[in-house]
Design an enzyme around this catalytic site. Sequence first.
Site, PDB file in Angstrom:
ATOM      1  N   GLU A 193       0.888  -1.180   0.000  1.00  0.00           N
ATOM      2  CA  GLU A 193       0.000   0.000   0.000  1.00  0.00           C
ATOM      3  C   GLU A 193       0.916   1.218   0.000  1.00  0.00           C
ATOM      4  OE1 GLU A 193      -3.154   0.398  -0.210  1.00  0.00           O
ATOM      5  OE2 GLU A 193      -4.136  -1.418   0.521  1.00  0.00           O
TER       6      GLU A 193
ATOM      7  N   CYS B 115      -1.902   9.401   2.171  1.00  0.00           N
ATOM      8  CA  CYS B 115      -1.585   8.890   0.838  1.00  0.00           C
ATOM      9  C   CYS B 115      -2.630   9.307  -0.194  1.00  0.00           C
ATOM     10  CB  CYS B 115      -1.458   7.376   0.882  1.00  0.00           C
ATOM     11  SG  CYS B 115      -2.783   6.626   1.815  1.00  0.00           S
TER      12      CYS B 115
HETATM   13  P1  NAP Z   1       8.501   4.924   4.588  1.00  0.00           P
HETATM   14  O1  NAP Z   1       9.628   5.850   4.812  1.00  0.00           O
HETATM   15  O2  NAP Z   1       8.491   4.111   3.355  1.00  0.00           O
HETATM   16  O3  NAP Z   1       8.439   3.994   5.884  1.00  0.00           O
HETATM   17  C1  NAP Z   1       7.414   3.055   6.068  1.00  0.00           C
HETATM   18  C2  NAP Z   1       7.894   1.966   6.988  1.00  0.00           C
HETATM   19  O4  NAP Z   1       8.912   1.209   6.317  1.00  0.00           O
HETATM   20  C3  NAP Z   1       8.521   2.483   8.270  1.00  0.00           C
HETATM   21  O5  NAP Z   1       8.192   1.620   9.328  1.00  0.00           O
HETATM   22  C4  NAP Z   1      10.009   2.394   7.943  1.00  0.00           C
HETATM   23  O6  NAP Z   1      10.842   2.313   9.078  1.00  0.00           O
HETATM   24  C5  NAP Z   1      10.055   1.106   7.156  1.00  0.00           C
HETATM   25  N1  NAP Z   1      11.241   0.923   6.324  1.00  0.00           N
HETATM   26  C6  NAP Z   1      12.062   1.857   5.822  1.00  0.00           C
HETATM   27  N2  NAP Z   1      13.057   1.268   5.091  1.00  0.00           N
HETATM   28  C7  NAP Z   1      12.836  -0.069   5.138  1.00  0.00           C
HETATM   29  C8  NAP Z   1      13.504  -1.194   4.577  1.00  0.00           C
HETATM   30  N3  NAP Z   1      14.580  -1.074   3.831  1.00  0.00           N
HETATM   31  N4  NAP Z   1      12.999  -2.433   4.822  1.00  0.00           N
HETATM   32  C9  NAP Z   1      11.888  -2.581   5.571  1.00  0.00           C
HETATM   33  N5  NAP Z   1      11.215  -1.534   6.141  1.00  0.00           N
HETATM   34  C10 NAP Z   1      11.668  -0.290   5.915  1.00  0.00           C
HETATM   35  O7  NAP Z   1       7.109   5.717   4.620  1.00  0.00           O
HETATM   36  P2  NAP Z   1       6.602   6.808   5.660  1.00  0.00           P
HETATM   37  O8  NAP Z   1       7.339   8.075   5.414  1.00  0.00           O
HETATM   38  O9  NAP Z   1       6.550   6.257   7.035  1.00  0.00           O
HETATM   39  O10 NAP Z   1       5.088   6.965   5.199  1.00  0.00           O
HETATM   40  C11 NAP Z   1       4.700   7.789   4.161  1.00  0.00           C
HETATM   41  C12 NAP Z   1       4.428   7.007   2.902  1.00  0.00           C
HETATM   42  O11 NAP Z   1       3.442   6.009   3.160  1.00  0.00           O
HETATM   43  C13 NAP Z   1       3.836   7.879   1.815  1.00  0.00           C
HETATM   44  O12 NAP Z   1       4.409   7.539   0.573  1.00  0.00           O
HETATM   45  C14 NAP Z   1       2.367   7.520   1.834  1.00  0.00           C
HETATM   46  O13 NAP Z   1       1.684   7.768   0.639  1.00  0.00           O
HETATM   47  C15 NAP Z   1       2.425   6.065   2.163  1.00  0.00           C
HETATM   48  N6  NAP Z   1       1.144   5.593   2.705  1.00  0.00           N
HETATM   49  C16 NAP Z   1       0.361   4.758   1.934  1.00  0.00           C
HETATM   50  C17 NAP Z   1      -0.877   4.339   2.421  1.00  0.00           C
HETATM   51  C18 NAP Z   1      -1.756   3.418   1.630  1.00  0.00           C
HETATM   52  O14 NAP Z   1      -2.621   2.791   2.232  1.00  0.00           O
HETATM   53  N7  NAP Z   1      -1.588   3.295   0.321  1.00  0.00           N
HETATM   54  C19 NAP Z   1      -1.308   4.776   3.667  1.00  0.00           C
HETATM   55  C20 NAP Z   1      -0.480   5.620   4.411  1.00  0.00           C
HETATM   56  C21 NAP Z   1       0.755   6.021   3.926  1.00  0.00           C
HETATM   57  P3  NAP Z   1      11.443   3.657   9.742  1.00  0.00           P
HETATM   58  O15 NAP Z   1      10.295   4.462  10.189  1.00  0.00           O
HETATM   59  O16 NAP Z   1      12.240   3.138  10.868  1.00  0.00           O
HETATM   60  O17 NAP Z   1      12.222   4.322   8.658  1.00  0.00           O
END
Ligand code: NAP
Length: 481
Positions: A254, A288
Amino acid sequence: MATQTIEATDHKLLVAGERVETGEWSEVRSPYDGTLVARVPKGDASLVDRAADAAYEAQIAGDFPQWQRAAVLDRAAEIVREREDELAATICAEAGKPIKTARVEAQRCVDTLNFSATEARKLTGETVPMDAGASGVGKVGIVMRVPFGVVGAISPFNFPLNLVAHKLGPAIAAGNAVVLKPAGQTPVSAIKLAEILYEAGLPENWLHVITGSGSDVGDAIVKHERTRAITFTGSAPVGWGIRADVPHKKVNLELGSTAPLVIHSDGDWETAADKAKLHAYSHAGQSCISIQRIIVHEDVADAFTERFVSNVEGLVVGDPADENTDVGPLISEGDRDRVKEWVDEAASGGAEVLTGGELVDEGRCLAPTVIRGPAPTDKVWCEEIFGPVATISTYSTFEEGLAMANDAKYGLHAGVFTRDIGNGLEAGRVLEFGGVLINEVPTFRTDQMPYGGVKDSGNTREGPAYAVRELTEERLVTLQG
Ligand code: NAP
């Protein structure tokens, strides 16, 4: 109603039925004023090992039947309802989400858990008409829906409670044990939700929560031999990177978007302008499906723009704990600066900043910003901005408006305002998105509907009924008399 005060607390990791400290701590601080909200231990890959092994043992023991899973999820929903104010205050403190929006998230979490309980009760398979083929005569065929076993769940910062519920509720309903890594910036709501599930009767080895960095704990969960399915919500580069790392696993993604709102000349542009004011800026645009690209017919563009800008200028910006606040801070200073830079880049390339674009409240927040006439190559148009910024572009024919909405690498939700049912149907046919919402903004979501994207936005659907399908696999069993 006054926002509850969250006392800064040290939380522990929840691993193999124990509360674990590691000796190293990460501080969780308010994105608004830097106040200490909590400390959580820094977990590592060895804890993932312990958690995944314990989860595996618990799950194969198979002594947590559907009726119990449903009862636990329903009871957890009741506890969340009882603790709604405290949970909303926690979301507000750690994510900087305005308290009135945080309350909605806590209320929605109750729904998500209740819908998950319903799916735990309904989970079923189907029969196969074996004797419809000559060689199958005498056999009975059953397709069972079986859990993957251990699911690895990774969640983002922006809905720290309800998106975690969207991971845990369906995974548990489906009969999976879970190892969860919440976002580093917002782990407290997730830990509280896990404790609520235990209190509701979830056997502790069915759920483990490990905080720590994505590249360490997250990566270890993704690659662990015990996790057969990964449910990930977050940014597109991280999500698709995970999928590439483990092509043999089920990876449900997602991801992000650049949600468009198309307003046709026959559409109710006044309602669109009033709804867009909240749904482009709520949680400072960090959803998102926050409206990013407003695509409006030239006949109504001026009237729409005037009303929309005036609405946006009326938004209250500042302390998320204040009842009156509509728009709070971005999650980090780095994100605040990145978003401002993208706005400045668009402006220097010729786009008009109609309002906002500057830091306010002693630099803690970015003012809600409206940009007219972005170029197709401006980041504010083609990259996910994830900030309090909406752009306005115009078009002449409905077909052109839909083509502009489709001009994106993302495809999560699109909203279209039109009074013509034929146009509505055409939008549903043509728009390449996971959801097309007619006479609604793209930001609309209720927790039971299928929710997810196409193209770079992902490859799955959440909403408990759909997520349970994604978190189980089909197993054929035949019986010969
Ligand atoms: P993110 O930076 O991609 O982080 C998401 C999660 O992934 C965090 O727990 C992060 O840990 C972890 N992570 C980072 N690098 C990783 C790796 N190499 N392997 C495994 N896990 C890893 O996203 P965010 O900034 O938290 O959230 C914003 C994004 O989420 C936006 O793009 C938004 O559109 C999207 N989103 C999508 C939906 C949907 O339902 N489609 C809903 C909400 C948000 P850390 O926090 O420790 O870095």
